[in-house]
Design a protein around this motif. Structure first.
Motif, mmCIF file in Angstrom:
data_model
loop_
_atom_site.group_PDB
_atom_site.id
_atom_site.type_symbol
_atom_site.label_atom_id
_atom_site.label_comp_id
_atom_site.label_asym_id
_atom_site.label_seq_id
_atom_site.Cartn_x
_atom_site.Cartn_y
_atom_site.Cartn_z
ATOM 1 N N ALA A 131 2.963 -4.924 8.781
ATOM 2 C CA ALA A 131 1.705 -5.334 8.157
ATOM 3 C C ALA A 131 1.835 -6.628 7.360
ATOM 4 O O ALA A 131 0.828 -7.144 6.861
ATOM 5 C CB ALA A 131 1.194 -4.223 7.238
ATOM 6 N N LEU A 132 3.034 -7.160 7.247
ATOM 7 C CA LEU A 132 3.257 -8.329 6.396
ATOM 8 C C LEU A 132 2.418 -9.524 6.844
ATOM 9 O O LEU A 132 2.499 -9.949 8.000
ATOM 10 C CB LEU A 132 4.736 -8.690 6.407
ATOM 11 N N ARG A 133 1.598 -10.009 5.913
ATOM 12 C CA ARG A 133 0.731 -11.191 6.096
ATOM 13 C C ARG A 133 -0.261 -11.034 7.249
ATOM 14 O O ARG A 133 -0.755 -12.019 7.796
ATOM 15 C CB ARG A 133 1.574 -12.455 6.298
ATOM 16 N N THR A 192 -9.327 -2.440 6.513
ATOM 17 C CA THR A 192 -8.646 -2.236 7.787
ATOM 18 C C THR A 192 -7.764 -3.430 8.104
ATOM 19 O O THR A 192 -8.235 -4.573 8.124
ATOM 20 C CB THR A 192 -9.660 -2.027 8.920
ATOM 21 N N ILE A 193 -6.482 -3.155 8.351
ATOM 22 C CA ILE A 193 -5.498 -4.193 8.658
ATOM 23 C C ILE A 193 -5.295 -4.261 10.167
ATOM 24 O O ILE A 193 -5.141 -3.233 10.832
ATOM 25 C CB ILE A 193 -4.156 -3.887 7.983
ATOM 26 N N ASP A 194 -5.285 -5.491 10.707
ATOM 27 C CA ASP A 194 -5.018 -5.703 12.130
ATOM 28 C C ASP A 194 -3.561 -6.140 12.277
ATOM 29 O O ASP A 194 -3.182 -7.238 11.864
ATOM 30 C CB ASP A 194 -5.953 -6.785 12.675
ATOM 31 N N GLN A 248 5.444 5.349 9.474
ATOM 32 C CA GLN A 248 5.330 5.329 8.024
ATOM 33 C C GLN A 248 4.393 4.215 7.572
ATOM 34 O O GLN A 248 4.393 3.121 8.144
ATOM 35 C CB GLN A 248 6.698 5.120 7.358
ATOM 36 N N VAL A 249 3.606 4.533 6.547
ATOM 37 C CA VAL A 249 2.791 3.531 5.863
ATOM 38 C C VAL A 249 3.050 3.698 4.371
ATOM 39 O O VAL A 249 2.950 4.812 3.849
ATOM 40 C CB VAL A 249 1.287 3.707 6.168
ATOM 41 N N ARG A 250 3.404 2.604 3.716
ATOM 42 C CA ARG A 250 3.656 2.657 2.270
ATOM 43 C C ARG A 250 2.516 1.938 1.548
ATOM 44 O O ARG A 250 2.173 0.810 1.878
ATOM 45 C CB ARG A 250 4.995 2.022 1.913
ATOM 46 N N VAL A 251 1.945 2.624 0.555
ATOM 47 C CA VAL A 251 0.798 2.107 -0.197
ATOM 48 C C VAL A 251 1.131 2.150 -1.682
ATOM 49 O O VAL A 251 1.733 3.123 -2.166
ATOM 50 C CB VAL A 251 -0.467 2.942 0.088
ATOM 51 N N PHE A 279 -14.537 -0.527 -8.400
ATOM 52 C CA PHE A 279 -13.554 -1.281 -7.638
ATOM 53 C C PHE A 279 -12.513 -0.312 -7.072
ATOM 54 O O PHE A 279 -12.143 0.662 -7.716
ATOM 55 C CB PHE A 279 -12.823 -2.298 -8.524
ATOM 56 N N SER A 280 -12.015 -0.618 -5.869
ATOM 57 C CA SER A 280 -10.861 0.083 -5.316
ATOM 58 C C SER A 280 -9.709 -0.908 -5.255
ATOM 59 O O SER A 280 -9.833 -1.967 -4.632
ATOM 60 C CB SER A 280 -11.165 0.627 -3.916
ATOM 61 N N PHE A 281 -8.600 -0.591 -5.942
ATOM 62 C CA PHE A 281 -7.462 -1.498 -6.024
ATOM 63 C C PHE A 281 -6.287 -0.969 -5.201
ATOM 64 O O PHE A 281 -6.035 0.232 -5.144
ATOM 65 C CB PHE A 281 -7.000 -1.642 -7.478
ATOM 66 N N THR A 282 -5.543 -1.891 -4.594
ATOM 67 C CA THR A 282 -4.303 -1.558 -3.912
ATOM 68 C C THR A 282 -3.357 -2.741 -4.040
ATOM 69 O O THR A 282 -3.727 -3.869 -3.701
ATOM 70 C CB THR A 282 -4.531 -1.250 -2.418
ATOM 71 N N THR A 283 -2.138 -2.476 -4.520
ATOM 72 C CA THR A 283 -1.181 -3.551 -4.726
ATOM 73 C C THR A 283 -0.654 -4.100 -3.416
ATOM 74 O O THR A 283 -0.557 -5.321 -3.221
ATOM 75 C CB THR A 283 0.003 -3.057 -5.569
ATOM 76 N N GLU A 284 -0.311 -3.203 -2.487
ATOM 77 C CA GLU A 284 0.312 -3.636 -1.244
ATOM 78 C C GLU A 284 0.247 -2.513 -0.223
ATOM 79 O O GLU A 284 0.175 -1.334 -0.567
ATOM 80 C CB GLU A 284 1.776 -4.016 -1.489
ATOM 81 N N VAL A 285 0.279 -2.910 1.070
ATOM 82 C CA VAL A 285 0.383 -1.961 2.179
ATOM 83 C C VAL A 285 1.476 -2.455 3.123
ATOM 84 O O VAL A 285 1.510 -3.637 3.487
ATOM 85 C CB VAL A 285 -0.939 -1.818 2.951
ATOM 86 N N GLU A 286 2.370 -1.542 3.514
ATOM 87 C CA GLU A 286 3.405 -1.852 4.486
ATOM 88 C C GLU A 286 3.327 -0.824 5.614
ATOM 89 O O GLU A 286 2.965 0.333 5.387
ATOM 90 C CB GLU A 286 4.797 -1.796 3.843
ATOM 91 N N ALA A 287 3.674 -1.246 6.824
ATOM 92 C CA ALA A 287 3.641 -0.350 7.987
ATOM 93 C C ALA A 287 4.969 -0.483 8.748
ATOM 94 O O ALA A 287 5.474 -1.590 8.943
ATOM 95 C CB ALA A 287 2.476 -0.710 8.907
ATOM 96 N N TYR A 288 5.523 0.663 9.153
ATOM 97 C CA TYR A 288 6.829 0.672 9.792
ATOM 98 C C TYR A 288 6.827 1.552 11.041
ATOM 99 O O TYR A 288 6.092 2.534 11.130
ATOM 100 C CB TYR A 288 7.898 1.202 8.834
ATOM 101 N N GLY A 289 7.689 1.180 11.983
ATOM 102 C CA GLY A 289 7.870 1.954 13.188
ATOM 103 C C GLY A 289 8.960 2.982 13.036
ATOM 104 O O GLY A 289 9.478 3.211 11.928
ATOM 105 N N PRO A 290 9.351 3.629 14.129
ATOM 106 C CA PRO A 290 10.386 4.676 14.070
ATOM 107 C C PRO A 290 11.713 4.137 13.569
ATOM 108 O O PRO A 290 12.052 2.957 13.766
ATOM 109 C CB PRO A 290 10.494 5.158 15.518
ATOM 110 N N ARG A 291 12.486 5.013 12.910
ATOM 111 C CA ARG A 291 13.828 4.633 12.468
ATOM 112 C C ARG A 291 14.733 4.498 13.680
ATOM 113 O O ARG A 291 14.663 5.288 14.626
ATOM 114 C CB ARG A 291 14.387 5.692 11.516
ATOM 115 N N PRO A 292 15.632 3.506 13.674
ATOM 116 C CA PRO A 292 16.526 3.319 14.829
ATOM 117 C C PRO A 292 17.538 4.472 14.931
ATOM 118 O O PRO A 292 17.844 5.127 13.957
ATOM 119 C CB PRO A 292 17.231 1.990 14.515
#
Length: 245
Positions: free
Chosen positions: A105-107, A150-152, A161-164, A232-245
Motif C-alpha cells: 500500500a506504500l504511496r 479505499t486504497i488502489d 495482513q493489513v496494518r492500521v 472526522f475519521s482519522f487514520t495514521t497509516e495503512v499497510e498491506a502485506y502478502g503471504p509470509r515466505p
C-alpha cells in the motif's frame, strides 16, 4: 486489546490507557463523582447559602428539602464507593507474527467517501510515515456515517495482513477492513474497536485473499471529542502485506 512491538513491550504497556475493564470502571466512577459533586453544589451553593439571608421561619420550612437532598447525596456516595471497589482481572498475551515483505500500500492512491476539504493530511494514509503529526489521514467532518476510504494497490495480489494505526486524537472508534479484486465486490477481513484518543496499531490477519483494493470502513465514532470534531475519521497509516515466505 492491542498490538505492541518489541520496544513497547520492553518499556512496559500502561493498561490504564487501554480499553480494559479497569478503564470502563474508572469512567463509571468518574461519572458518579461528577454527579455527586453536582448534587453537593446544588444543595450547598444554590439552596443553603441563599437561605442564610432569610428569616428563621423560612429556613425551618426548607429543612425537609435539605434533608431529602442529604439522603440523596448519601445514596450517591454509597453507589460511588461500590463502583470504586477493586476487581480482579486476568490478561493473556498472544504473539502475532509481524508483517514481512514489501508494503503493497506504500504511496498508493486512495479515495474517500467524505473528502477532507481543509487540506489536512493529503496523501498521509499511505505515505509510510507513522509520526502522526501532519501525516495523518482525515476524512471530512460530515455527520453522516458510515464513511470509507479505499486504497488502489495497482494490481491484484494475494493479501494476508493489513496494518492500521490511529493517532492520539480524534473520535475514531471502529475500523473495519474490506478487500476486493475488482473494486465492486468487497469482502470483510476484520474489524477492530480502537480506544478513544490513544495511539494504537492493529494487525488484521486473515487467510490469503486476492485483492487490488483495500477499504477502511468507519461505521461509527465516539461521542466525546478529542481535539477535533467527532465527525472526522482519522487514520495514521495503512499497510498491506502478502503471504509470509
Amino acid at each position: 486489546m492491542g498490538d505492541f512491538g518489541r520496544e513497547e513491550l520492553a518499556q512496559g504497556v500502561n493498561l490504564a490507557l487501554l480499553p480494559t475493564p479497569m478503564l470502563y470502571q474508572a469512567r463509571s466512577v468518574q461519572k458518579l463523582t461528577q454527579k455527586h459533586n453536582d448534587q453537593h453544589f446544588l444543595r450547598w451553593r444554590n439552596i443553603q447559602v441563599p437561605l442564610e439571608s432569610h428569616s428563621p421561619e423560612v429556613q425551618k420550612a426548607q429543612l425537609p428539602l435539605l434533608a431529602a437532598l442529604d439522603a440523596e447525596e448519601a445514596q450517591m456516595v454509597v453507589a460511588q464507593r461500590a463502583a470504586a471497589q477493586p476487581k480482579s482481572h486476568r490478561f493473556e498475551l498472544s504473539v502475532a507474527p509481524a508483517p514481512v515483505g514489501p508494503n503493497l500500500a506504500l504511496r498508493k492512491p486512495y479515495v474517500s467517501s467524505d473528502p477532507n476539504v481543509y487540506g489536512y493530511g493529503l496523501g498521509a494514509l499511505t505515505d509510510g510515515d507513522w509520526s502522526g503529526d501532519g501525516h495523518t489521514f482525515a476524512s471530512g467532518d460530515k455527520d453522516a456515517f458510515p464513511k470509507t476510504v479505499t486504497i488502489d494497490l495497482g494490481a491484484v495480489s494475494p493479501l494476508t495482513q493489513v496494518r492500521v494505526g490511529l493517532p492520539d486524537f480524534g473520535s475514531t472508534k471502529t475500523v473495519t477492513v474490506l478487500v476486493s479484486a475488482d473494486g465492486q465486490t468487497f469482502k470483510e477481513v476484520g474489524s477492530y474497536l480502537f480506544p478513544l484518543a490513544t495511539t494504537r496499531r492493529h494487525i488484521y490477519a486473515f487467510d490469503a485473499v486476492p485483492a487490488r483494493y483495500v477499504r477502511l470502513l468507519y461505521p461509527d465514532h465516539y461521542g466525546e471529542e478529542a481535539g477535533f470534531s467527532k465527525f472526522f475519521s482519522f487514520t495514521t497509516e495503512v499497510e498491506a502485506y502478502g503471504p509470509r515466505p
